[in-house]
Design an enzyme around this catalytic site. Structure first.
Site, PDB file in Angstrom:
ATOM      1  N   GLY A   1       0.830  -1.203   0.000  1.00 35.49           N
ATOM      2  CA  GLY A   1       0.000   0.000   0.000  1.00 35.49           C
ATOM      3  C   GLY A   1       0.861   1.247   0.000  1.00 35.49           C
ATOM      4  O   GLY A   1       0.583   2.214  -0.682  1.00 35.49           O
TER       5      GLY A   1
ATOM      6  N   GLU B   1       6.854   4.294   4.045  1.00 34.62           N
ATOM      7  CA  GLU B   1       7.118   5.605   4.630  1.00 34.62           C
ATOM      8  C   GLU B   1       8.525   6.132   4.473  1.00 34.62           C
ATOM      9  O   GLU B   1       9.107   6.621   5.433  1.00 34.62           O
ATOM     10  CB  GLU B   1       6.762   5.546   6.113  1.00 34.62           C
ATOM     11  CG  GLU B   1       7.691   4.676   6.984  1.00 34.62           C
ATOM     12  CD  GLU B   1       7.263   3.226   7.120  1.00 34.62           C
ATOM     13  OE1 GLU B   1       6.469   2.763   6.278  1.00 34.62           O
ATOM     14  OE2 GLU B   1       7.706   2.556   8.064  1.00 34.62           O
TER      15      GLU B   1
ATOM     16  N   HIS C   1      -1.567   7.340   7.323  1.00 35.03           N
ATOM     17  CA  HIS C   1      -0.715   6.352   7.989  1.00 35.03           C
ATOM     18  C   HIS C   1       0.764   6.646   7.699  1.00 35.03           C
ATOM     19  O   HIS C   1       1.592   6.691   8.598  1.00 35.03           O
ATOM     20  CB  HIS C   1      -1.081   4.945   7.515  1.00 35.03           C
ATOM     21  CG  HIS C   1      -0.258   3.868   8.145  1.00 35.03           C
ATOM     22  ND1 HIS C   1      -0.685   3.149   9.232  1.00 35.03           N
ATOM     23  CD2 HIS C   1       0.980   3.405   7.854  1.00 35.03           C
ATOM     24  CE1 HIS C   1       0.257   2.287   9.587  1.00 35.03           C
ATOM     25  NE2 HIS C   1       1.278   2.414   8.755  1.00 35.03           N
ATOM     26  N   GLU C   2       1.045   6.863   6.427  1.00 35.77           N
ATOM     27  CA  GLU C   2       2.444   7.121   6.058  1.00 35.77           C
ATOM     28  C   GLU C   2       2.948   8.411   6.678  1.00 35.77           C
ATOM     29  O   GLU C   2       4.090   8.505   7.103  1.00 35.77           O
ATOM     30  CB  GLU C   2       2.589   7.170   4.535  1.00 35.77           C
ATOM     31  CG  GLU C   2       2.128   5.910   3.818  1.00 35.77           C
ATOM     32  CD  GLU C   2       2.648   4.648   4.461  1.00 35.77           C
ATOM     33  OE1 GLU C   2       3.771   4.666   4.983  1.00 35.77           O
ATOM     34  OE2 GLU C   2       1.916   3.643   4.452  1.00 35.77           O
TER      35      GLU C   2
ATOM     36  N   GLU D   1       4.523   0.307  14.178  1.00 38.65           N
ATOM     37  CA  GLU D   1       3.230   0.195  13.514  1.00 38.65           C
ATOM     38  C   GLU D   1       2.011   0.435  14.412  1.00 38.65           C
ATOM     39  O   GLU D   1       1.020   1.005  13.977  1.00 38.65           O
ATOM     40  CB  GLU D   1       3.108  -1.159  12.820  1.00 38.65           C
ATOM     41  CG  GLU D   1       4.131  -1.346  11.694  1.00 38.65           C
ATOM     42  CD  GLU D   1       4.053  -0.279  10.607  1.00 38.65           C
ATOM     43  OE1 GLU D   1       3.034   0.437  10.522  1.00 38.65           O
ATOM     44  OE2 GLU D   1       5.033  -0.154   9.853  1.00 38.65           O
TER      45      GLU D   1
ATOM     46  N   ASP E   1      10.497 -10.510   8.429  1.00 35.38           N
ATOM     47  CA  ASP E   1       9.251 -10.648   7.688  1.00 35.38           C
ATOM     48  C   ASP E   1       8.559 -11.970   7.955  1.00 35.38           C
ATOM     49  O   ASP E   1       7.385 -12.136   7.669  1.00 35.38           O
ATOM     50  CB  ASP E   1       9.500 -10.474   6.191  1.00 35.38           C
ATOM     51  CG  ASP E   1       9.728  -9.006   5.852  1.00 35.38           C
ATOM     52  OD1 ASP E   1       9.398  -8.156   6.700  1.00 35.38           O
ATOM     53  OD2 ASP E   1      10.237  -8.718   4.768  1.00 35.38           O
TER      54      ASP E   1
ATOM     55  N   TYR F   1       0.328  -4.077  14.035  1.00 33.44           N
ATOM     56  CA  TYR F   1      -0.479  -2.905  13.692  1.00 33.44           C
ATOM     57  C   TYR F   1      -1.692  -2.788  14.614  1.00 33.44           C
ATOM     58  O   TYR F   1      -1.860  -1.813  15.341  1.00 33.44           O
ATOM     59  CB  TYR F   1      -0.996  -3.013  12.252  1.00 33.44           C
ATOM     60  CG  TYR F   1       0.089  -2.975  11.213  1.00 33.44           C
ATOM     61  CD1 TYR F   1       0.353  -1.816  10.507  1.00 33.44           C
ATOM     62  CD2 TYR F   1       0.872  -4.098  10.943  1.00 33.44           C
ATOM     63  CE1 TYR F   1       1.348  -1.761   9.551  1.00 33.44           C
ATOM     64  CE2 TYR F   1       1.878  -4.051   9.991  1.00 33.44           C
ATOM     65  CZ  TYR F   1       2.111  -2.886   9.297  1.00 33.44           C
ATOM     66  OH  TYR F   1       3.108  -2.837   8.362  1.00 33.44           O
TER      67      TYR F   1
HETATM   68 ZN   LIG Z   1       3.085   1.415   8.806  1.00 34.88          ZN
END
Ligand SMILES: [Zn+2]
Length: 814
Positions: free
Chosen positions: A157, A160, A184-185, A207, A266, A274
């Site tokens: 999406g 940042e 969000h960014e 996050e 990851d 989040y």
């Molecule tokens: Zn984020």
């Protein structure tokens, strides 16, 4: 083959004329780009010098240090990031780009064909930045906030990157309805980029805080608190889904992780950091009260800015902040200063009023004492102390969904439920429509055991005629609508689904739809064939993930077939009961959407051919929805990327330019022992605070040619190797520095070993100062080289030297 880079051929861009390049470094791909200490706990300033063909505009997650300069057939761009930043925030993009100004510090960048849409879609950006400044009590520290709208293959999406947020084109809904991703960014400019998780074990601090702040920003800008709760409700479903997928006892469903040494962060990625992170912060806000929590937020940002933070440091700061607040207020109330006396007399008969604030702080301290921090940070599964998300906006959506569900049971005539019409959704936000569709999804899921209860194709067609979901240009709505229809096995949805998943490559949309199509009876073979035919259009990470999803589905089918056969055999001979049918344990991967995706650990090597375009030239190609959007390419390239730009030639050379080796912010020790919340390291010194005036924010359209390219920074003893490679290309555009926070990009997992450098992912708990313990790694600036058809981009990443110098400084200091 640097895993941080994705090279796109012209066919994969909107304009179809020039190739495109972008990087995605989070979480541990920066090491494939340059020699560096690739751990979030190590920050440094850097400069970079990039040489590119004249047609090409280069952007970086930094400030333009000088105007573009022409050297022979090429242009040279010089960048400077004056704030200490971790390696995962170093980003570069190059292509045929144009920009439009939104405010004195905000600009959007995109291919010329998309730039106007991006300008419209992101026009509220300056308002978001201002709202964030008010909510954090801290001015924006990166000078420029630019947004780069990437091509459709961008798998996430957003990302940042400081000064230059990378964003997916799937945000271009045409009505600004998906701008919360930008909020969000932007929030990351404070929580993540300014105050950074010390290691990836503490990713929730990046996050969780960012989701919390993002919701505050949108509620503030929209002047409606309900928006925050609505978003939390949608987020809660996401959290439930991910916890279910991972398993409730999976250690990665805890807020704070304990990644093993060398483990790719990851692997732990999901919506947990989040949403569970944001939930904890909402809970703490409730415990101490919104007013006092806001004061804490100011203090938290101010204390840790330009630095890093661990879970223990966060907890300790939280506790001590309220202790001090209560003590100060108690003193104020008991010290008979003149003004106090006056006040006291004045409020003699209003004790409550007089003691109000101090009582609130004291109450907060008491409430904090009752918190079970170990459980909050280390318990797996869904959080138990959850704030209520109830709000009028979602209630309206749920009520409407219930009317349709009621109708479905007795559906006979081709008419919507009584009182329902196309105007039902007027004025609804995307989130409300999401809640409406998710409520229907929940119903059909529950009804799977009663197939007759599932919505029929005719019923869904009626709904579509009423609300036109299938024609939506909003990718979030398209995802939920197509999901609902696939789960109900409505055959006419198959073509639109195929259009959607082949017109953009954002994993949040492509992966679940591929999985559903594969699991359906109406699209199983189509899913397989479509991927086989179109896989090259996806970003390597997305390609790998989708391939893994399809493979797992096939394996599950096979396993199921074997098991049922065994069962049948077992029935035949009762003695067969002892046959060991232990199922093979398969690892479940979360489907993280936007942000970092879980990349299968050892993905089979895939030969990647140059991606061929998404339906770029054909806007309408996409399902009724996203017509002419270009899905954004995601950041993290896979190791297996083979840039196959036809031109053999030139390889741009990245040369470390001068690098001011500065020491960045001291990192807080990252303790996080197993249970105990680690003592909070106190961050300390924050070097660069003030924004440096210097930046040359904007790009100057008009080309200024000929300025000798100054190499901004002093180069310590190393030789900066400017390697200009001339490749001339006509039309040059100018780059402009652009800071941009992105959404949550989560870098794909990379094969651990990428680079020569030692960077280490999240160090294991208990090691204080893990970073210093790492092997020194190459400090010498190695030169990474990449080539781009006949052109060379030459990036001098002074940062490389900076990271190395920082490392040594720390190491030898101790
Ligand atoms: Zn984020």
């Amino acid at each position: 083959d640097a895993s941080a880079m994705q090279w796109l051929p012209a066919s994969a861009t909107k304009g179809l004329k020039y190739p495109y390049l972008f990087t995605q470094s989070q979480a541990i791909h920066a090491r494939s780009l340059m020699p560096c200490q690739d751990s979030p706990g190590i920050k440094t300033e850097y400069t970079a010098r990039v040489t590119a063909p004249k047609w090409c505009t280069v952007l970086m997650s930094a400030l333009a240090d000088t105007d573009k300069v022409t050297e022979g057939e090429k242009n040279v761009f010089v960048w400077k990031q004056p704030n200490p930043t971790p390696a995962y925030l170093v980003a570069l993009a190059a292509g045929n780009l144009e920009s439009r100004e939104i405010s004195h510090r905000v600009r959007v960048w995109a291919e010329p064909e998309v730039v106007e849409s991006a300008l419209f879609e992101f026009s509220e950006t300056e308002d978001f930045v201002q709202a964030a400044e008010e909510l954090t009590g801290c001015p924006y520290q990166w000078q420029r906030y630019d947004i780069l709208c990437l091509p459709p293959s961008f798998p996430y999406g957003g990302m940042e990157n400081p000064c230059l947020t990378f964003a997916t084109p799937t945000l271009l809904a045409g009505d600004k309805s998906l701008a919360d991703v930008i909020a969000h960014e932007i929030a990351h400019s404070w929580t993540g980029n300014l105050v950074t998780n010390h290691t990836w074990d503490h990713f929730w601090l990046n996050e969780g805080w960012t989701v919390w702040l993002e919701r505050k920003i949108t509620a503030k800008v929209r002047k409606n608190e309900e928006f925050g709760r609505l978003s939390s409700q949608v987020g809660w479903k996401h959290l439930q889904d991910d916890v279910k997928l991972l398993g409730e006892t999976n250690p990665f469903t805890a807020l704070t992780w304990k990644l093993a040494f060398g483990e790719d962060p990851d692997n732990a990625y999901s919506g947990v950091p989040y949403e569970k992170g944001a939930n904890l912060l909402m809970y703490l806000e409730e415990v101490v009260g919104t007013e006092l929590f806001s004061q804490f937020v100011f203090s938290y940002i101010d204390t840790f800015k330009f630095n890093t933070v661990t879970t223990g440091a966060f907890r300790d700061h939280f506790v001590s902040f309220f202790d001090k607040l209560a003590a100060a207020e108690a003193e104020t109330n008991t010290t008979p200063t003149k003004s106090n006396k006056k006040k006291k007399n004045k409020n003699k008969n209003n004790k409550d009023k007089e003691d109000g604030p101090s009582a609130a702080a004291a109450n907060a301290v008491q409430a904090i004492k009752g918190l079970d921090w170990n459980s909050l940070f280390y318990s797996t599964g869904l959080p138990t102390d959850v704030t209520s998300f109830s709000n009028s906006l979602s209630k309206a959506a749920e009520d409407l969904a219930r009317k349709w569900i009621a109708l479905s049971a007795t559906y006979k005539t081709d008419a919507p439920p009584a009182g329902c019409s196309a105007t039902d959704l007027e004025g609804w936000s995307t989130m409300q429509k999401n809640v409406f569709l998710e409520t229907l999804q929940n119903y059909t899921k529950k009804s799977l055991s009663h197939p007759s209860d599932v919505f029929t194709a005719a019923f869904l067609e009626l709904m579509d005629r009423t609300y036109s979901f299938g024609a939506s240009k909003n990718a979030e709505i398209m995802l939920r609508w197509q999901t609902l229809c696939l789960e109900s096995e409505a055959e006419w949805i198959v073509d639109p689904v195929v259009d959607f998943i082949t017109s953009q490559g954002r994993m949040k949309f492509a992966r679940p739809l591929y999985r559903l199509l594969r699991a359906s009876t109406i699209g199983k073979q189509i899913a397989i064939d479509t991927f086989e035919a179109k896989k090259d259009i996806y970003h390597p990470i997305a390609r790998k993930m989708i391939a893994a999803d399809l493979r797992r589905a096939a394996e599950a089918e096979e396993k199921e077939a074997i098991e049922s056969q065994l069962e049948a055999e077992a029935e035949l001979s009762s003695s067969a009961a002892k046959v060991d049918t232990t199922p093979v344990v398969t690892t479940v991967e979360t489907e993280s959407d936007d942000e970092a995706e879980v990349v299968p650990q050892k993905a089979p090597e895939e030969v990647v051919t140059a991606p061929t375009a998404f339906a770029v030239g054909t806007p309408e190609a996409t399902s009724k929805g996203l017509s002419d959007q270009t899905p954004a390419p995601m950041g993290s390239p896979d190791r297996s990327i083979t840039p196959d730009f036809s031109t053999p030639a030139a390889t741009p050379t990245v040369t470390p330019a001068a690098t001011p080796a500065k020491i960045a912010t001291p990192v807080a020790p990252a303790p996080t022992p197993a249970k105990e919340p680690t003592p909070a390291p106190t961050p300390v010194a924050t070097p660069a605070k003030e924004p440096t005036p210097q930046a040359t924010p904007v790009a100057t359209p008009a080309a200024k040619e000929a300025t000798p390219a100054p190499t901004p920074v002093a180069t310590p003893a190393k030789a900066a190797t400017p390697a200009p490679t001339p490749a001339a290309t006509p039309a040059a555009k100018e780059p402009t520095p652009a800071p941009t926070p992105v959404k949550e990009a989560t870098p794909a997992k990379v094969a651990p070993a990428a680079a020569p450098v030692a960077a280490a992912p999240a160090p294991v708990a208990k090691k204080e100062d893990a970073a210093p313990q790492r092997r020194p790694v190459a400090t010498s600036h190695e030169v990474s080289t990449f080539s781009w058809s006949g052109v060379s981009i030459f990036v001098a990443l002074a940062g490389a030297v900076g990271f190395g110098a920082f490392f040594f400084t720390r190491r030898f200091r101790r």
